[in-house]
Write a protein that holds these residues in place. Structure first.
Motif, PDB file in Angstrom:
ATOM      1  N   ARG A  30      93.887  10.431 -15.947  1.00  0.00           N
ATOM      2  CA  ARG A  30      93.722  11.025 -14.504  1.00  0.00           C
ATOM      3  C   ARG A  30      94.154  12.524 -14.794  1.00  0.00           C
ATOM      4  NH1 ARG A  30      95.495   6.889  -9.998  1.00  0.00           N
ATOM      5  NH2 ARG A  30      96.582   5.195 -11.222  1.00  0.00           N
ATOM      6  N   ILE A  31      93.153  13.491 -13.927  1.00  0.00           N
ATOM      7  CA  ILE A  31      93.799  14.590 -13.538  1.00  0.00           C
ATOM      8  C   ILE A  31      93.922  15.152 -12.212  1.00  0.00           C
ATOM      9  CG2 ILE A  31      92.947  17.140 -13.743  1.00  0.00           C
ATOM     10  CD1 ILE A  31      92.994  15.926 -16.603  1.00  0.00           C
ATOM     11  N   VAL A  32      95.051  15.465 -11.903  1.00  0.00           N
ATOM     12  CA  VAL A  32      95.420  15.229 -10.594  1.00  0.00           C
ATOM     13  C   VAL A  32      95.594  16.757  -9.768  1.00  0.00           C
ATOM     14  CG1 VAL A  32      97.249  14.615  -9.135  1.00  0.00           C
ATOM     15  CG2 VAL A  32      96.811  13.235 -11.193  1.00  0.00           C
ATOM     16  N   LEU A  33      95.050  16.948  -8.722  1.00  0.00           N
ATOM     17  CA  LEU A  33      94.985  18.206  -7.988  1.00  0.00           C
ATOM     18  C   LEU A  33      95.885  18.011  -6.592  1.00  0.00           C
ATOM     19  CD1 LEU A  33      91.703  20.022  -8.914  1.00  0.00           C
ATOM     20  CD2 LEU A  33      93.748  20.036 -10.135  1.00  0.00           C
ATOM     21  N   ALA A  34      96.820  18.651  -6.328  1.00  0.00           N
ATOM     22  CA  ALA A  34      97.534  18.675  -5.048  1.00  0.00           C
ATOM     23  C   ALA A  34      97.226  19.662  -4.239  1.00  0.00           C
ATOM     24  CB  ALA A  34      98.938  18.315  -5.303  1.00  0.00           C
ATOM     25  N   PHE A  35      96.969  19.715  -2.870  1.00  0.00           N
ATOM     26  CA  PHE A  35      96.641  20.714  -2.029  1.00  0.00           C
ATOM     27  C   PHE A  35      97.488  20.727  -0.693  1.00  0.00           C
ATOM     28  CE2 PHE A  35      93.033  19.124  -4.293  1.00  0.00           C
ATOM     29  CZ  PHE A  35      92.242  20.644  -4.818  1.00  0.00           C
ATOM     30  N   GLU A  36      97.669  22.115  -0.007  1.00  0.00           N
ATOM     31  CA  GLU A  36      98.025  22.316   1.102  1.00  0.00           C
ATOM     32  C   GLU A  36      97.184  21.899   2.187  1.00  0.00           C
ATOM     33  OE1 GLU A  36     101.797  25.506   0.615  1.00  0.00           O
ATOM     34  OE2 GLU A  36      99.678  26.010   1.365  1.00  0.00           O
ATOM     35  N   GLY A  37      97.630  21.857   3.455  1.00  0.00           N
ATOM     36  CA  GLY A  37      96.677  21.665   4.608  1.00  0.00           C
ATOM     37  C   GLY A  37      97.375  21.530   5.911  1.00  0.00           C
ATOM     38  N   ASP A  38      96.878  21.041   7.074  1.00  0.00           N
ATOM     39  CA  ASP A  38      97.294  21.162   8.245  1.00  0.00           C
ATOM     40  C   ASP A  38      98.111  19.763   8.448  1.00  0.00           C
ATOM     41  OD1 ASP A  38      98.060  21.251  10.895  1.00  0.00           O
ATOM     42  OD2 ASP A  38      96.041  21.552  11.596  1.00  0.00           O
ATOM     43  N   ARG A  39      99.118  19.760   8.331  1.00  0.00           N
ATOM     44  CA  ARG A  39      99.754  18.468   8.129  1.00  0.00           C
ATOM     45  C   ARG A  39      99.816  17.638   9.627  1.00  0.00           C
ATOM     46  NH1 ARG A  39     102.577  17.378   3.655  1.00  0.00           N
ATOM     47  NH2 ARG A  39     104.158  16.281   4.632  1.00  0.00           N
ATOM     48  N   SER A  40      99.785  18.302  10.554  1.00  0.00           N
ATOM     49  CA  SER A  40      99.706  17.982  12.158  1.00  0.00           C
ATOM     50  C   SER A  40      98.347  16.850  12.134  1.00  0.00           C
ATOM     51  CB  SER A  40      99.427  19.020  13.000  1.00  0.00           C
ATOM     52  OG  SER A  40      98.309  19.647  12.923  1.00  0.00           O
ATOM     53  N   ARG A  41      97.474  17.008  11.361  1.00  0.00           N
ATOM     54  CA  ARG A  41      96.420  16.450  11.359  1.00  0.00           C
ATOM     55  C   ARG A  41      96.564  14.847  10.700  1.00  0.00           C
ATOM     56  NH1 ARG A  41      91.187  19.454   9.386  1.00  0.00           N
ATOM     57  NH2 ARG A  41      90.363  17.424  10.146  1.00  0.00           N
ATOM     58  N   PHE A  42      97.725  14.490  10.183  1.00  0.00           N
ATOM     59  CA  PHE A  42      97.842  13.271   9.573  1.00  0.00           C
ATOM     60  C   PHE A  42      97.801  12.316  10.689  1.00  0.00           C
ATOM     61  CE2 PHE A  42     101.169  14.162   5.926  1.00  0.00           C
ATOM     62  CZ  PHE A  42      99.987  14.852   5.122  1.00  0.00           C
ATOM     63  N   SER A  43      97.275  11.164  10.181  1.00  0.00           N
ATOM     64  CA  SER A  43      97.291   9.889  11.076  1.00  0.00           C
ATOM     65  C   SER A  43      98.799   9.375  11.352  1.00  0.00           C
ATOM     66  CB  SER A  43      96.583   8.778  10.440  1.00  0.00           C
ATOM     67  OG  SER A  43      97.099   8.404   9.256  1.00  0.00           O
ATOM     68  N   MET A  44      99.142   8.550  12.083  1.00  0.00           N
ATOM     69  CA  MET A  44     100.242   8.134  12.267  1.00  0.00           C
ATOM     70  C   MET A  44     101.024   7.277  11.203  1.00  0.00           C
ATOM     71  SD  MET A  44     101.869   5.282  15.285  1.00  0.00           S
ATOM     72  CE  MET A  44     101.604   6.744  16.619  1.00  0.00           C
ATOM     73  N   ARG A  45     100.039   6.729  10.370  1.00  0.00           N
ATOM     74  CA  ARG A  45     100.358   5.933   9.391  1.00  0.00           C
ATOM     75  C   ARG A  45     100.788   6.970   8.011  1.00  0.00           C
ATOM     76  NH1 ARG A  45      96.492   2.754   4.947  1.00  0.00           N
ATOM     77  NH2 ARG A  45      97.834   2.187   3.656  1.00  0.00           N
ATOM     78  N   ASP A  46      99.960   8.007   7.954  1.00  0.00           N
ATOM     79  CA  ASP A  46     100.323   8.949   6.839  1.00  0.00           C
ATOM     80  C   ASP A  46     101.602   9.624   7.182  1.00  0.00           C
ATOM     81  OD1 ASP A  46      98.098   8.036   5.151  1.00  0.00           O
ATOM     82  OD2 ASP A  46      96.841   9.322   6.196  1.00  0.00           O
ATOM     83  N   ALA A  47     101.815  10.093   8.565  1.00  0.00           N
ATOM     84  CA  ALA A  47     102.834  10.872   8.892  1.00  0.00           C
ATOM     85  C   ALA A  47     104.268   9.891   8.603  1.00  0.00           C
ATOM     86  CB  ALA A  47     102.875  11.100  10.389  1.00  0.00           C
ATOM     87  N   MET A  48     104.197   8.717   8.921  1.00  0.00           N
ATOM     88  CA  MET A  48     105.213   7.905   8.545  1.00  0.00           C
ATOM     89  C   MET A  48     105.441   7.512   7.087  1.00  0.00           C
ATOM     90  SD  MET A  48     104.446   4.718  11.391  1.00  0.00           S
ATOM     91  CE  MET A  48     105.917   3.844  10.730  1.00  0.00           C
ATOM     92  N   THR A  49     104.259   7.638   6.304  1.00  0.00           N
ATOM     93  CA  THR A  49     104.250   7.525   4.942  1.00  0.00           C
ATOM     94  C   THR A  49     105.024   8.811   4.317  1.00  0.00           C
ATOM     95  OG1 THR A  49     102.495   6.001   4.951  1.00  0.00           O
ATOM     96  CG2 THR A  49     103.031   7.492   2.771  1.00  0.00           C
ATOM     97  N   ALA A  50     104.743   9.842   5.018  1.00  0.00           N
ATOM     98  CA  ALA A  50     105.081  11.078   4.303  1.00  0.00           C
ATOM     99  C   ALA A  50     106.621  11.457   4.781  1.00  0.00           C
ATOM    100  CB  ALA A  50     104.452  12.310   4.955  1.00  0.00           C
ATOM    101  N   GLU A  51     106.999  10.760   5.878  1.00  0.00           N
ATOM    102  CA  GLU A  51     108.422  10.942   6.371  1.00  0.00           C
ATOM    103  C   GLU A  51     109.285   9.850   5.283  1.00  0.00           C
ATOM    104  OE1 GLU A  51     111.306  10.163  10.024  1.00  0.00           O
ATOM    105  OE2 GLU A  51     109.065   9.979  10.285  1.00  0.00           O
ATOM    106  N   LEU A  52     108.601   8.867   5.168  1.00  0.00           N
ATOM    107  CA  LEU A  52     109.489   7.809   4.172  1.00  0.00           C
ATOM    108  C   LEU A  52     109.481   8.613   2.842  1.00  0.00           C
ATOM    109  CD1 LEU A  52     110.713   5.285   3.447  1.00  0.00           C
ATOM    110  CD2 LEU A  52     108.049   4.324   3.145  1.00  0.00           C
ATOM    111  N   ALA A  53     108.372   9.119   2.287  1.00  0.00           N
ATOM    112  CA  ALA A  53     108.546   9.842   0.842  1.00  0.00           C
ATOM    113  C   ALA A  53     109.296  10.752   0.648  1.00  0.00           C
ATOM    114  CB  ALA A  53     107.190  10.181   0.631  1.00  0.00           C
ATOM    115  N   TYR A  54     109.520  11.456   1.802  1.00  0.00           N
ATOM    116  CA  TYR A  54     110.397  12.628   1.853  1.00  0.00           C
ATOM    117  C   TYR A  54     111.929  12.243   1.776  1.00  0.00           C
ATOM    118  CZ  TYR A  54     113.068  17.054   2.864  1.00  0.00           C
ATOM    119  OH  TYR A  54     113.942  18.098   2.686  1.00  0.00           O
ATOM    120  N   THR A  55     112.230  11.039   2.587  1.00  0.00           N
ATOM    121  CA  THR A  55     113.494  10.539   2.669  1.00  0.00           C
ATOM    122  C   THR A  55     113.884   9.910   1.235  1.00  0.00           C
ATOM    123  OG1 THR A  55     113.306  10.089   4.903  1.00  0.00           O
ATOM    124  CG2 THR A  55     115.059   8.660   3.731  1.00  0.00           C
TER     125      THR A  55
END
Length: 247
Positions: A116-141
């Motif tokens: 795999r070649i993997v690229l990570a990007f910034e963006g407007d995180r307010s556009r996360f779906s509820m599921r992705d927002a919860m996932t991001a919060e869990l991942a940060y925790t």
């Protein structure tokens, strides 16, 4: 396992392991190429996972990183910072001797890949779906790291044709673009140059934000198999409008 799979696209999971000077991997152009864009490559391990063995080798006259995974999952990652208007292309190469027969990148429990070649990007995180927002919060925790807004992976798929976009079964913020498929080109070096902006648009349907990370990743933890591959240096090529600094 959820956080590890979600953040495999260039967000640090677990401790960072910089490549020490004088070690085999540090001798390759991986450690120095593209210094304009950020720090050096480092090995990132996933908690609870066996690490992939990455080492510098010469293969068919090429400088390469050999990756050997035995029921393992980890990556070599390089933090970068390239603003959206400066994005150009990414050049990379790989050589795969054998595919993982059981793997399926679209299925949660079989989503392994020799390369795999993997690229990570910034963006407007307010556009996360509820599921992705919860996932991001869990991942940060779980990790103390912010999940990238979007992660684009270039992958070799067993069956899907090049150009196919595979959405991660765990989060919509990771999408995999198939650039090689099937067994026809196994056991030979393959070279690519990909337009980052165009590929991001194809995968996500919107313009990219700043590029903040690049990585290589080999994994066989889900299928509990052994796989190996070789990577040539991955290089970021600036857009024609971007003038590199003198440093």
């Amino acid at each position: 396992m959820l956080a590890a799979a979600l953040l495999c696209g260039c967000s640090a999971i677990g401790p960072t392991h910089p490549v020490p000077p004088g070690t085999p991997v540090a001798q390759t152009p991986w450690a120095t190429a593209g210094a304009r864009y950020g720090s050096e490559w480092a090995h990132f391990k996933l908690p609870g996972k066996r690490g992939v063995d990455f080492r510098y080798v010469r293969n068919e006259g090429r400088d390469a990183v050999a990756a050997t995974s035995v029921s393992a999952a980890s990556m070599l990652r390089k933090p970068v910072r390239i603003e959206a208007h400066d994005l150009g292309s990414v050049r990379f190469s790989w050589k795969v001797p054998e595919l993982i027969a059981q793997a399926d990148l679209a299925l949660r429990d079989l989503a392994d890949s020799p390369v795999r070649i993997v690229l990570a990007f910034e963006g407007d995180r307010s556009r996360f779906s509820m599921r992705d927002a919860m996932t991001a919060e869990l991942a940060y925790t779980l990790t103390g790291e912010t999940m990238p807004y979007a992660t684009l992976m270039y992958v070799w798929c067993n069956v899907r044709p090049p150009g196919t976009v595979i959405r991660s079964p765990r989060t919509d913020r990771i999408r995999k673009l198939v650039v090689e498929s099937g067994s026809a080109n196994l056991n030979r070096w393959l070279d690519y140059e990909r337009d980052i902006r165009a590929d991001y648009m194809q995968a996500f349907g919107e313009p990219p934000g700043a590029l903040v990370g690049i990585a290589i990743m080999t994994d066989s933890d889900n299928t509990r198999t052994r796989t190996r591959a070789w990577y040539g240096p991955a290089r970021l090529v600036p857009s024609a409008a971007f003038v590199p600094s003198a440093h």
